[in-house]
Design a protein around this motif. Structure first.
Motif, PDB file in Angstrom:
ATOM      1  N   LEU A 196      -4.538 -54.709 -16.861  1.00 11.04           N
ATOM      2  CA  LEU A 196      -4.369 -55.030 -17.719  1.00 11.04           C
ATOM      3  C   LEU A 196      -5.936 -55.841 -18.823  1.00 11.04           C
ATOM      4  O   LEU A 196      -5.893 -55.167 -19.481  1.00 11.04           O
ATOM      5  CB  LEU A 196      -2.692 -55.280 -18.478  1.00 11.04           C
ATOM      6  N   GLU A 197      -6.122 -56.831 -18.667  1.00 13.01           N
ATOM      7  CA  GLU A 197      -6.387 -57.754 -19.180  1.00 13.01           C
ATOM      8  C   GLU A 197      -8.075 -56.939 -19.478  1.00 13.01           C
ATOM      9  O   GLU A 197      -8.440 -56.759 -20.275  1.00 13.01           O
ATOM     10  CB  GLU A 197      -6.557 -59.093 -19.030  1.00 13.01           C
ATOM     11  N   LYS A 198      -8.403 -56.492 -18.194  1.00 14.40           N
ATOM     12  CA  LYS A 198      -9.308 -55.971 -17.875  1.00 14.40           C
ATOM     13  C   LYS A 198     -10.021 -55.050 -18.770  1.00 14.40           C
ATOM     14  O   LYS A 198     -10.483 -53.937 -18.872  1.00 14.40           O
ATOM     15  CB  LYS A 198      -9.512 -55.370 -16.076  1.00 14.40           C
ATOM     16  N   LEU A 237      -5.658 -59.052 -26.734  1.00 11.35           N
ATOM     17  CA  LEU A 237      -5.529 -58.211 -27.533  1.00 11.35           C
ATOM     18  C   LEU A 237      -3.634 -58.079 -26.213  1.00 11.35           C
ATOM     19  O   LEU A 237      -3.120 -58.238 -26.691  1.00 11.35           O
ATOM     20  CB  LEU A 237      -5.496 -56.006 -26.772  1.00 11.35           C
ATOM     21  N   VAL A 238      -4.361 -57.989 -24.909  1.00 10.00           N
ATOM     22  CA  VAL A 238      -2.793 -58.359 -24.088  1.00 10.00           C
ATOM     23  C   VAL A 238      -1.870 -59.184 -24.429  1.00 10.00           C
ATOM     24  O   VAL A 238      -0.826 -59.623 -24.621  1.00 10.00           O
ATOM     25  CB  VAL A 238      -3.779 -57.927 -22.646  1.00 10.00           C
ATOM     26  N   SER A 289       2.520 -61.884 -25.109  1.00 16.49           N
ATOM     27  CA  SER A 289       2.700 -63.583 -25.852  1.00 16.49           C
ATOM     28  C   SER A 289       4.271 -62.712 -26.651  1.00 16.49           C
ATOM     29  O   SER A 289       5.258 -63.295 -27.016  1.00 16.49           O
ATOM     30  CB  SER A 289       1.718 -64.223 -27.140  1.00 16.49           C
ATOM     31  N   LEU A 290       3.749 -62.450 -28.280  1.00 12.53           N
ATOM     32  CA  LEU A 290       5.028 -62.053 -28.609  1.00 12.53           C
ATOM     33  C   LEU A 290       5.473 -60.734 -28.426  1.00 12.53           C
ATOM     34  O   LEU A 290       7.112 -61.322 -29.029  1.00 12.53           O
ATOM     35  CB  LEU A 290       4.003 -60.349 -29.876  1.00 12.53           C
ATOM     36  N   LEU A 291       5.477 -59.750 -27.312  1.00  8.91           N
ATOM     37  CA  LEU A 291       7.091 -59.240 -27.360  1.00  8.91           C
ATOM     38  C   LEU A 291       7.978 -60.572 -26.084  1.00  8.91           C
ATOM     39  O   LEU A 291       9.062 -60.569 -26.172  1.00  8.91           O
ATOM     40  CB  LEU A 291       7.092 -58.092 -25.939  1.00  8.91           C
ATOM     41  N   ALA A 292       7.253 -61.551 -25.437  1.00  8.57           N
ATOM     42  CA  ALA A 292       8.318 -62.887 -25.167  1.00  8.57           C
ATOM     43  C   ALA A 292       9.205 -63.540 -25.683  1.00  8.57           C
ATOM     44  O   ALA A 292       9.473 -63.705 -25.755  1.00  8.57           O
ATOM     45  CB  ALA A 292       7.050 -63.326 -23.947  1.00  8.57           C
ATOM     46  N   CYS A 293       8.162 -63.940 -26.925  1.00 13.98           N
ATOM     47  CA  CYS A 293       8.968 -64.689 -27.739  1.00 13.98           C
ATOM     48  C   CYS A 293      10.244 -63.915 -28.820  1.00 13.98           C
ATOM     49  O   CYS A 293      11.147 -64.480 -29.804  1.00 13.98           O
ATOM     50  CB  CYS A 293       7.536 -64.646 -29.133  1.00 13.98           C
ATOM     51  N   ALA A 294      10.531 -62.257 -28.607  1.00 11.80           N
ATOM     52  CA  ALA A 294      10.764 -61.729 -29.373  1.00 11.80           C
ATOM     53  C   ALA A 294      12.139 -61.450 -28.314  1.00 11.80           C
ATOM     54  O   ALA A 294      12.219 -60.938 -27.827  1.00 11.80           O
ATOM     55  CB  ALA A 294      11.035 -60.164 -30.047  1.00 11.80           C
ATOM     56  N   LYS A 350      -1.104 -47.200 -29.025  1.00 10.32           N
ATOM     57  CA  LYS A 350      -0.850 -45.890 -28.089  1.00 10.32           C
ATOM     58  C   LYS A 350      -1.584 -45.861 -26.524  1.00 10.32           C
ATOM     59  O   LYS A 350      -1.184 -45.990 -25.608  1.00 10.32           O
ATOM     60  CB  LYS A 350      -1.783 -44.893 -28.692  1.00 10.32           C
ATOM     61  N   GLN A 351      -2.848 -46.613 -26.462  1.00 11.51           N
ATOM     62  CA  GLN A 351      -3.846 -46.408 -25.270  1.00 11.51           C
ATOM     63  C   GLN A 351      -3.011 -47.656 -24.581  1.00 11.51           C
ATOM     64  O   GLN A 351      -2.167 -48.019 -23.659  1.00 11.51           O
ATOM     65  CB  GLN A 351      -5.237 -47.092 -25.465  1.00 11.51           C
ATOM     66  N   LEU A 352      -3.145 -48.784 -25.229  1.00 15.20           N
ATOM     67  CA  LEU A 352      -2.498 -50.473 -24.759  1.00 15.20           C
ATOM     68  C   LEU A 352      -0.957 -49.656 -24.169  1.00 15.20           C
ATOM     69  O   LEU A 352      -0.169 -50.087 -23.389  1.00 15.20           O
ATOM     70  CB  LEU A 352      -2.037 -51.210 -25.965  1.00 15.20           C
ATOM     71  N   GLU A 353       0.325 -49.276 -25.788  1.00 17.79           N
ATOM     72  CA  GLU A 353       1.366 -48.545 -24.879  1.00 17.79           C
ATOM     73  C   GLU A 353       1.289 -47.762 -23.807  1.00 17.79           C
ATOM     74  O   GLU A 353       2.393 -48.049 -22.783  1.00 17.79           O
ATOM     75  CB  GLU A 353       2.590 -47.675 -26.183  1.00 17.79           C
ATOM     76  N   ARG A 354       0.553 -46.954 -23.339  1.00 17.70           N
ATOM     77  CA  ARG A 354       0.724 -46.232 -22.450  1.00 17.70           C
ATOM     78  C   ARG A 354       0.387 -47.577 -21.655  1.00 17.70           C
ATOM     79  O   ARG A 354       0.582 -46.827 -19.831  1.00 17.70           O
ATOM     80  CB  ARG A 354      -0.645 -45.046 -22.667  1.00 17.70           C
TER      81      ARG A 354
END
Length: 110
Positions: A11-13, A19-20, A25-30, A66-70
């Motif tokens: 995903l990072e690549k 961004l990843v 990180s935000l999702l992990a903290c929510a 949208k690209q990241l979400e996909r």
């Protein structure tokens, strides 16, 4: 768990490490996940640390989101209100890998 470390690297690549790292990180903290709007606003604010108020935030570009979400879709789940669903981790093992990779004092970048 090693499988999800490899998933993070891919995903990072594909989408960029910063961004990843920020998104996951935000999702992990929510505790209860985040809405798409919250993700875009927080990621926009993440990219500009000088933001002082919510009015100064420029949300992450919709196309980039949208690209990241996909790319993340198979690893995330949605719940709650169908008009504004909350996004969270589907795989507990991915959450563990994110915490170890991005949210431990040994791995945080300054």
């Amino acid at each position: 768990e090693l499988l999800f470390v490899e998933v993070l690297r891919r995903l990072e690549k594909d989408f960029g490490e910063e961004l990843v790292r920020a998104c996951l990180s935000l999702l992990a903290c929510a505790r209860n996940g985040l809405t798409q709007k919250e993700c875009q606003e927080l990621l926009g604010g993440w990219r500009n640390p000088l933001v002082r108020t919510k009015d100064e935030i420029v949300p992450l570009d919709s196309t980039k989101w949208k690209q990241l979400e996909r790319g993340l879709r198979e690893y995330l789940t949605t719940s709650g209100d169908s008009t504004e669903p909350r996004i969270a981790f589907f795989h507990e093992q991915l959450l563990i890998a994110v915490r170890k990779a991005y949210l431990t004092s040994d791995n945080t970048k300054t």
